[in-house]
Design an enzyme around this catalytic site. Structure first.
Site, PDB file in Angstrom:
ATOM      1  N   GLY A   8       0.848  -1.207   0.000  1.00 25.22           N
ATOM      2  CA  GLY A   8       0.000   0.000   0.000  1.00 25.22           C
ATOM      3  C   GLY A   8       0.873   1.243   0.000  1.00 25.22           C
ATOM      4  O   GLY A   8       0.560   2.240   0.648  1.00 25.22           O
ATOM      5  N   TYR A 142     -14.838   0.078  10.312  1.00 18.85           N
ATOM      6  CA  TYR A 142     -13.379   0.338  10.307  1.00 18.85           C
ATOM      7  C   TYR A 142     -12.804   0.151  11.712  1.00 18.85           C
ATOM      8  O   TYR A 142     -11.785  -0.528  11.899  1.00 18.85           O
ATOM      9  CB  TYR A 142     -13.163   1.776   9.813  1.00 18.85           C
ATOM     10  CG  TYR A 142     -11.749   2.284   9.808  1.00 18.85           C
ATOM     11  CD1 TYR A 142     -10.795   1.773   8.941  1.00 18.85           C
ATOM     12  CD2 TYR A 142     -11.372   3.335  10.659  1.00 18.85           C
ATOM     13  CE1 TYR A 142      -9.501   2.285   8.918  1.00 18.85           C
ATOM     14  CE2 TYR A 142     -10.091   3.859  10.635  1.00 18.85           C
ATOM     15  CZ  TYR A 142      -9.154   3.326   9.771  1.00 18.85           C
ATOM     16  OH  TYR A 142      -7.881   3.837   9.739  1.00 18.85           O
ATOM     17  N   LYS A 146     -10.098  -2.565  13.128  1.00 19.54           N
ATOM     18  CA  LYS A 146      -8.820  -2.169  13.740  1.00 19.54           C
ATOM     19  C   LYS A 146      -8.670  -2.811  15.121  1.00 19.54           C
ATOM     20  O   LYS A 146      -7.585  -3.266  15.480  1.00 19.54           O
ATOM     21  CB  LYS A 146      -8.727  -0.641  13.856  1.00 19.54           C
ATOM     22  CG  LYS A 146      -8.521   0.072  12.518  1.00 19.54           C
ATOM     23  CD  LYS A 146      -7.194  -0.301  11.878  1.00 19.54           C
ATOM     24  CE  LYS A 146      -6.920   0.452  10.594  1.00 19.54           C
ATOM     25  NZ  LYS A 146      -5.766  -0.074   9.848  1.00 19.54           N
TER      26      LYS A 146
HETATM   27  P1  NAD Z   1      -4.576   5.182   1.779  1.00 18.71           P
HETATM   28  O1  NAD Z   1      -5.968   4.767   1.466  1.00 18.71           O
HETATM   29  O2  NAD Z   1      -4.127   6.539   1.429  1.00 18.71           O
HETATM   30  O3  NAD Z   1      -3.548   4.139   1.132  1.00 18.71           O
HETATM   31  C1  NAD Z   1      -3.763   2.777   1.122  1.00 18.71           C
HETATM   32  C2  NAD Z   1      -3.010   2.188  -0.063  1.00 18.71           C
HETATM   33  O4  NAD Z   1      -3.244   0.783  -0.060  1.00 18.71           O
HETATM   34  C3  NAD Z   1      -3.495   2.714  -1.412  1.00 18.71           C
HETATM   35  O5  NAD Z   1      -2.402   3.179  -2.179  1.00 18.71           O
HETATM   36  C4  NAD Z   1      -4.165   1.520  -2.061  1.00 18.71           C
HETATM   37  O6  NAD Z   1      -4.024   1.476  -3.469  1.00 18.71           O
HETATM   38  C5  NAD Z   1      -3.430   0.374  -1.396  1.00 18.71           C
HETATM   39  N1  NAD Z   1      -4.202  -0.863  -1.409  1.00 18.71           N
HETATM   40  C6  NAD Z   1      -5.544  -1.017  -1.319  1.00 18.71           C
HETATM   41  N2  NAD Z   1      -5.878  -2.304  -1.423  1.00 18.71           N
HETATM   42  C7  NAD Z   1      -4.726  -2.986  -1.590  1.00 18.71           C
HETATM   43  C8  NAD Z   1      -4.421  -4.359  -1.782  1.00 18.71           C
HETATM   44  N3  NAD Z   1      -5.378  -5.269  -1.837  1.00 18.71           N
HETATM   45  N4  NAD Z   1      -3.113  -4.726  -1.898  1.00 18.71           N
HETATM   46  C9  NAD Z   1      -2.140  -3.785  -1.862  1.00 18.71           C
HETATM   47  N5  NAD Z   1      -2.368  -2.476  -1.710  1.00 18.71           N
HETATM   48  C10 NAD Z   1      -3.651  -2.076  -1.581  1.00 18.71           C
HETATM   49  O7  NAD Z   1      -4.374   4.910   3.345  1.00 18.71           O
HETATM   50  P2  NAD Z   1      -3.350   5.632   4.345  1.00 18.71           P
HETATM   51  O8  NAD Z   1      -3.994   6.846   4.834  1.00 18.71           O
HETATM   52  O9  NAD Z   1      -2.002   5.693   3.742  1.00 18.71           O
HETATM   53  O10 NAD Z   1      -3.395   4.584   5.550  1.00 18.71           O
HETATM   54  C11 NAD Z   1      -2.521   3.499   5.626  1.00 18.71           C
HETATM   55  C12 NAD Z   1      -2.856   2.712   6.889  1.00 18.71           C
HETATM   56  O11 NAD Z   1      -2.800   3.580   8.038  1.00 18.71           O
HETATM   57  C13 NAD Z   1      -4.266   2.091   6.899  1.00 18.71           C
HETATM   58  O12 NAD Z   1      -4.228   0.879   7.610  1.00 18.71           O
HETATM   59  C14 NAD Z   1      -5.070   3.099   7.711  1.00 18.71           C
HETATM   60  O13 NAD Z   1      -6.171   2.489   8.341  1.00 18.71           O
HETATM   61  C15 NAD Z   1      -4.033   3.539   8.733  1.00 18.71           C
HETATM   62  N6  NAD Z   1      -4.352   4.839   9.321  1.00 18.71           N
HETATM   63  C16 NAD Z   1      -4.306   5.964   8.536  1.00 18.71           C
HETATM   64  C17 NAD Z   1      -4.626   7.201   9.114  1.00 18.71           C
HETATM   65  C18 NAD Z   1      -4.593   8.464   8.310  1.00 18.71           C
HETATM   66  O14 NAD Z   1      -5.010   9.517   8.806  1.00 18.71           O
HETATM   67  N7  NAD Z   1      -4.093   8.442   7.082  1.00 18.71           N
HETATM   68  C19 NAD Z   1      -4.981   7.264  10.472  1.00 18.71           C
HETATM   69  C20 NAD Z   1      -5.063   6.084  11.206  1.00 18.71           C
HETATM   70  C21 NAD Z   1      -4.709   4.871  10.624  1.00 18.71           C
HETATM   71  C1  AKB Z   2      -9.873   7.958   9.149  1.00 19.96           C
HETATM   72  O1  AKB Z   2     -10.395   9.082   9.347  1.00 19.96           O
HETATM   73  O2  AKB Z   2     -10.489   6.951   8.786  1.00 19.96           O
HETATM   74  C2  AKB Z   2      -8.399   7.831   9.438  1.00 19.96           C
HETATM   75  C3  AKB Z   2      -8.179   7.357  10.839  1.00 19.96           C
HETATM   76  C4  AKB Z   2      -8.118   8.332  11.941  1.00 19.96           C
HETATM   77  O3  AKB Z   2      -8.062   6.174  11.052  1.00 19.96           O
HETATM   78  N1  AKB Z   2      -7.768   9.072   9.170  1.00 19.96           N
END
Ligand code: NAD
Ligand code: AKB
Length: 316
Positions: A8, A142, A146
């Protein structure tokens, strides 16, 4: 020598994590993968391959063939998008995690980072200064995925010795790559619309306080957690990570100090209920004590950098 797989890698976090890890471990030792095609910049800086984390056989093959030693699994459906397709989101989020845990068990890649989220908390959790250990009854698909994921990570650590490490990220704020469909996305969108339109219609109400963090703090602390001696970790589920807490109104006020003409309006949608079930602020003292979590960006510094970088990106 570490050989690192990022799953990802083209998302909001991955696109910045790849750059930071390549700087530290060498371009050729950081394997970026995703299910979509990368831009020129990422492709030029080191190895990239299409890899679907839901395809277990290919994933395991990849890890063995490239002598991977640690994996960052970032593939997930985020909170807002997950509410639009609950069963599919559950399947994807759980299978993505279980495949990487099993691949770790069946291969040499025993170290795994998988991010959790403040979404593990729910409406019955204390909303302010939420403790590390507390009531956890998430009411979003979600958040449920988690919380289940944290439990599975700890299980694989205790049962099979997998070096599972995780944090409960707050909403992450960055300018490089668009966020992927979460509830905290407003705090990124607002900067892009402030610069392009001079106004923003927020999908959360003015007074909705949520914990947030600038991406640079998130990346630095993620790598720190992965590098620290495992004996220092008292937790093998996920560490609370607080960052800074503010409301849409407080963020808009801060933007208005620098752009007096900026206007904000509020039109809460289905994401308001998600935000209302999450903490307003978090206690991350366990992470600070165990492995030295530290945050450099407060609200004012974050707004300064975001406005500067977003303006540069959009206007050249
Ligand atoms: P994002 O949606 O921006 O990126 C996820 C990436 O995963 C994308 O590029 C997508 O193409 C890829 N993906 C989707 N399905 C896939 C698959 N089957 N195989 C391989 N790749 C795949 O998400 P993000 O914001 O970068 O978040 C990454 C992680 O961090 C997630 O687990 C999310 O829950 C967690 N997270 C993010 C935030 C935030 O604010 N961004 C906060 C809390 C937790
Ligand atoms: C979302 O809003 O889903 C994410 C998170 C806090 O996990 N940015």
């Amino acid at each position: 020598m570490e050989r690192i797989l990022i799953i990802g890698s083209l998302g909001q976090i991955g696109s910045e994590l790849v750059v930071a890890l390549r700087k530290k471990y060498g371009n050729e030792n950081v394997f970026a993968t995703d299910i979509k095609n990368p831009g020129k910049e990422l492709r030029k800086s080191g190895p990239f391959q299409i890899l679907d984390v839901l395809d277990f056989k290919n994933l395991l093959h990849f890890i063995i063939r490239h002598h991977i030693t640690q994996v960052y699994n970032l593939a997930a459906v985020l909170s807002g998008n997950a509410e639009k397709m609950p069963l599919q989101a559950w399947d994807i989020n759980m299978k993505a995690l279980m495949n990487t845990l099993e691949a770790a068990r069946q291969s040499q890649a025993k170290k795994l980072f998988w991010p959790s989220s403040i979404a593990v908390f729910g409406p019955t959790t204390p909303r302010h200064n939420t403790p590390q250990l507390t009531v956890m009854e998430p009411n979003t698909v979600y958040g449920i995925s988690k919380l289940a994921g944290e439990r599975w990570g700890e299980y694989y650590n205790k049962r099979y010795g997998i070096d599972f490490r995780s944090v409960r990220y707050p909403g992450l704020i960055s300018y490089k790559t668009e966020p992927g469909g979460g509830t905290t996305d407003y705090a990124v969108e607002i900067f892009f619309e402030a610069v392009t339109k001079g106004s923003y219609e927020c999908f959360l109400s003015a007074k909705t306080a949520l914990p947030m963090m600038f991406m640079e703090d998130a990346i630095r602390n993620t790598i720190k957690l992965m590098e620290v001696d495992g004996n220092r970790l008292s937790l093998r589920s996920a560490y609370n990570m607080a960052g800074i807490s503010f409301t849409p109104k407080e963020l808009a006020d801060s933007i208005q100090k620098r752009m007096p003409e900026f206007k904000i309006s509020y039109k809460p949608d289905f994401r308001q209920a998600i935000a209302d079930s999450w903490p307003a602020s978090i206690d991350d003292s366990v992470a600070r004590n165990d492995w030295g979590l530290n945050i450099k960006f407060d609200l004012e510094k974050l707004v300064d950098v975001m406005l500067e970088k977003v303006t540069k990106k959009l206007k050249g």
